[in-house]
Design a protein around this motif. Structure first.
Motif, short mmCIF file in Angstrom:
data_model
loop_
_atom_site.label_atom_id
_atom_site.label_comp_id
_atom_site.label_asym_id
_atom_site.label_seq_id
_atom_site.Cartn_x
_atom_site.Cartn_y
_atom_site.Cartn_z
N SER A 95 29.04 34.02 49.21
CA SER A 95 28.93 33.48 47.85
C SER A 95 27.53 33.72 47.28
CB SER A 95 29.24 31.98 47.85
OG SER A 95 30.55 31.73 48.30
N ASP B 206 26.94 33.93 44.23
CA ASP B 206 27.00 33.14 42.98
C ASP B 206 26.73 33.97 41.74
OD1 ASP B 206 27.61 30.88 44.41
OD2 ASP B 206 25.60 30.05 44.37
N MET C 209 29.89 32.88 39.98
CA MET C 209 30.14 31.72 39.12
C MET C 209 29.49 31.89 37.75
SD MET C 209 30.01 28.24 41.41
CE MET C 209 28.28 28.37 41.84
N ASN C 210 30.04 31.15 36.78
CA ASN C 210 29.50 31.09 35.43
C ASN C 210 29.05 29.66 35.13
OD1 ASN C 210 30.57 33.78 34.99
ND2 ASN C 210 32.56 32.80 34.77
N ASN D 168 35.54 35.50 40.27
CA ASN D 168 34.59 35.02 39.27
C ASN D 168 35.20 33.80 38.59
OD1 ASN D 168 33.02 34.81 36.71
ND2 ASN D 168 32.10 36.71 37.45
N PHE E 86 31.48 27.32 37.10
CA PHE E 86 30.86 26.25 37.88
C PHE E 86 31.44 24.95 37.31
CE2 PHE E 86 26.68 23.74 38.44
CZ PHE E 86 27.08 23.26 39.68
N SER F 69 34.09 32.50 30.89
CA SER F 69 34.93 32.54 32.09
C SER F 69 36.17 33.39 31.84
CB SER F 69 35.33 31.12 32.49
OG SER F 69 34.19 30.37 32.91
#
Length: 575
Positions: free
Chosen positions: A337, A339, A378-379, A413, A416, A474
């Protein structure tokens, strides 16, 4: 219903989610459980094992799984029919802030003479707020609470003096709150009883297989796990399990590791019961390469044949992957991860490895026997703007180009979401990390969970992204990622069209809920929200990712029945 000394109850994220018009969105697209977050923590198993060893009868009742599996399941009737001296309710992860509290109210309504205890990381952080609620009698703080829980049960059995139980926050008969000293925190995990056999035997004794499932569908696609560590040596800013967070929430000064030999025992125990993949939680190298080498040699000598899933906290060398390949006859896979693909963001979070390091790691893994590699972005992170977030999705095409087309590299993807973890550096110092928090107390988070759309549940905005931005980006990233996968020759035209259609349907449903929320008349607003219920339910899983990609190739739990039976017989004769 037979009497138990202790019953462990796991709540859905929101109670009762079946009777609310909720659009969950992609909040759980990259974890095994659904947006109901029906997966209970491993503490249920370890605490139950310690209590059973001390002579107490226990039971696990996963209320969330049963509610998810059957629309007609009456949770309140089920709870009313249970009988226990103490009901344990986990509030380990913040997304259970609504369901866990509502479940405690139902328990106290039907079992006013039973005690209700909360536990877990979130409970530890908010113990003083929780104990003020009339339905909650005790809160156990800490991350190694197996022995203190036994001490608590023994104290209750002897008459109820809880003043000597470490880590416990509790109310006496007059309602006065006591906060006992926090002084029990194991420095080694070797004392923790980690035994799937206890769970199996308790399930058979209680005749409740559905109620004991770790998450919905686990019986069809099972995954087991072993734990190298509690605590962490790394300080990722957004993580509630970081070194900083552990020090603040559970007074952990350093990680507590399970010895390589005991960890290999756990692997061997699982293999005796199940032919399922085993997820090793925690990077084996966190305590140093000598730890990893000892463990892998133990597994090699014991001929571990289950497929093994290994975590990476940073890049790895070809030599490390060769060691994994020699150790595991049943093959191995990787979970990693980073991120963000943006080095500026990743370095700020506390992950100090480069994109070059990520690329070399992926390529080397498949050259040395890796069966599957899962990579997560992640976003909504600190210092991440729109282009930074979308660049992570765009980078996927280059990463897929580093390996063969039939190599199982999966890239995910997701936002968060839904909350910034209490105890993390980002939660404790939001301004420093560019966060604007919409929730600080447990009650704040509980109220947010009772929102009709995942975007409205988000507890934060950042200096670079509003809630609207996090949501829109996202969906944009999901489309870019699908196109990258198509360009890499990994999905065909029909798959690409299907992914785009699902993503845009989800986006429009989110916009639809936004428009409904602007209706001033409450009655009309609620009626219109209910019109979205079926659409929201259909979009519970695989909103921006293909969640089936997370499934591991394995037989159902029922195919393991002969092995389980034989292992139980052997354990009886060992006594």
């Amino acid at each position: 219903m037979p009497h138990c000394d202790a019953i462990f109850l796991h709540a859905p994220s929101v109670y009762d989610f079946r009777k609310k018009p909720i659009f969950y969105g992609p909040v759980s697209d990259v974890i095994p459980s659904s947006p109901v977050f029906e997966m209970y923590p491993v503490g249920f198993m370890t605490i139950s094992s310690h209590l059973e060893a001390a002579g107490f009868k226990t039971r696990i009742a996963n209320i969330a799984v049963q509610m998810l599996a059957d629309e007609r399941f009456d949770a309140e009737k089920k709870i009313k029919g249970l009988d226990a001296d103490v009901f344990f309710i986990d509030l380990h992860w913040m997304p259970h802030a609504h369901g866990a509290i509502e479940l405690s109210k139902i328990v106290k309504k039907h079992h006013p003479n039973s005690k209700i205890e909360f536990g877990g990381l979130t409970s530890s952080y908010f113990h003083e707020e929780l104990i003020q609620r009339p339905e909650i009698d005790m809160v156990m703080r800490g991350d190694t609470t197996e022995v203190p829980t036994v001490m608590m049960m023994e104290a209750l059995r002897k008459g109820g003096d809880l003043s000597t139980v470490p880590n416990l926050t509790w109310k006496d008969d007059s309602g006065k709150v006591h906060v006992n000293e926090f002084k029990y925190s194991l420095e080694s995990l070797d004392e923790v009883i980690f035994d799937y056999g206890t769970m199996i035997k308790c399930t058979m004794r209680n005749m409740d297989i559905k109620g004991a499932l770790p998450w919905y569908g686990w019986d069809k696609v099972p995954l087991t796990s072993v734990f190298t560590v509690r605590g962490c040596s790394i300080n990722c800013a957004e993580c509630g399990g970081s070194h900083y967070a552990n020090g603040k929430v559970v007074c952990r000064k350093a990680p507590a590791f399970r010895s390589p030999e005991r960890l290999a025992d756990d692997m061997e125990m699982i293999q005796s019961y199940f032919n399922t993949p085993v997820f090793i939680v925690g990077d084996l190298r966190q305590k140093g390469m000598s730890y990893a080498e000892r463990f892998l040699e133990e597994c090699r000598s014991r001929k571990i044949k289950n497929h093994v899933v290994v975590e990476l906290f940073n890049g790895a060398t070809p030599e490390y992957f060769q060691m994994l390949d020699r150790a595991f006859d049943g093959g191995w896979s990787i979970e990693f991860s980073p991120d963000s693909h943006d080095e500026k963001v990743r370095f700020a979070l506390g992950k100090g490895y480069t994109n070059e390091n990520i690329e070399k790691t992926i390529a080397a893994s498949f050259r040395n026997g890796c069966s599957r590699f899962d990579l997560f972005y992640m976003n909504g992170l600190p210092f991440q703007d729109r282009e930074s977030a979308l660049d992570s999705a765009r980078a996927a095409e280059r990463l897929w180009g580093l390996v063969n087309r039939d190599d199982n590299l999966f890239i995910y993807n997701a936002p968060f979401a839904p909350f910034v973890d209490p105890g993390s550096r980002a939660f404790e110092e939001p301004e420093k990390w560019g966060y604007k928090l919409r929730a600080r107390t447990l009650e704040d988070h509980r109220k947010l969970l009772d929102s009709p759309s995942w975007k409205h549940v988000l507890s934060y905005e950042t200096n670079w992204m509003t809630r609207d931005d996090v949501a829109e980006i996202s969906y944009d990233a999901a489309n870019i990622l699908a196109e990258a996968e198509h360009n890499a020759g990994r999905i065909d035209d029909a798959d690409l069209a299907g992914r785009r259609e699902r993503t845009e349907f989800a986006r429009e449903l989110m916009h639809k809920v936004d428009r409904i929320m602007e209706i001033p008349d409450e009655k009309e607003r609620n009626a219109r929200l209910w019109e979205t219920k079926d659409e929201g339910t259909r979009m519970m899983n695989s909103t921006v990712c293909n969640k089936k990609d997370l499934d591991w190739e394995t037989g159902s739990i029922w195919s393991n029945a002969p092995r389980i039976g034989m292992s139980i017989v052997k354990s009886i004769f060992k006594r």
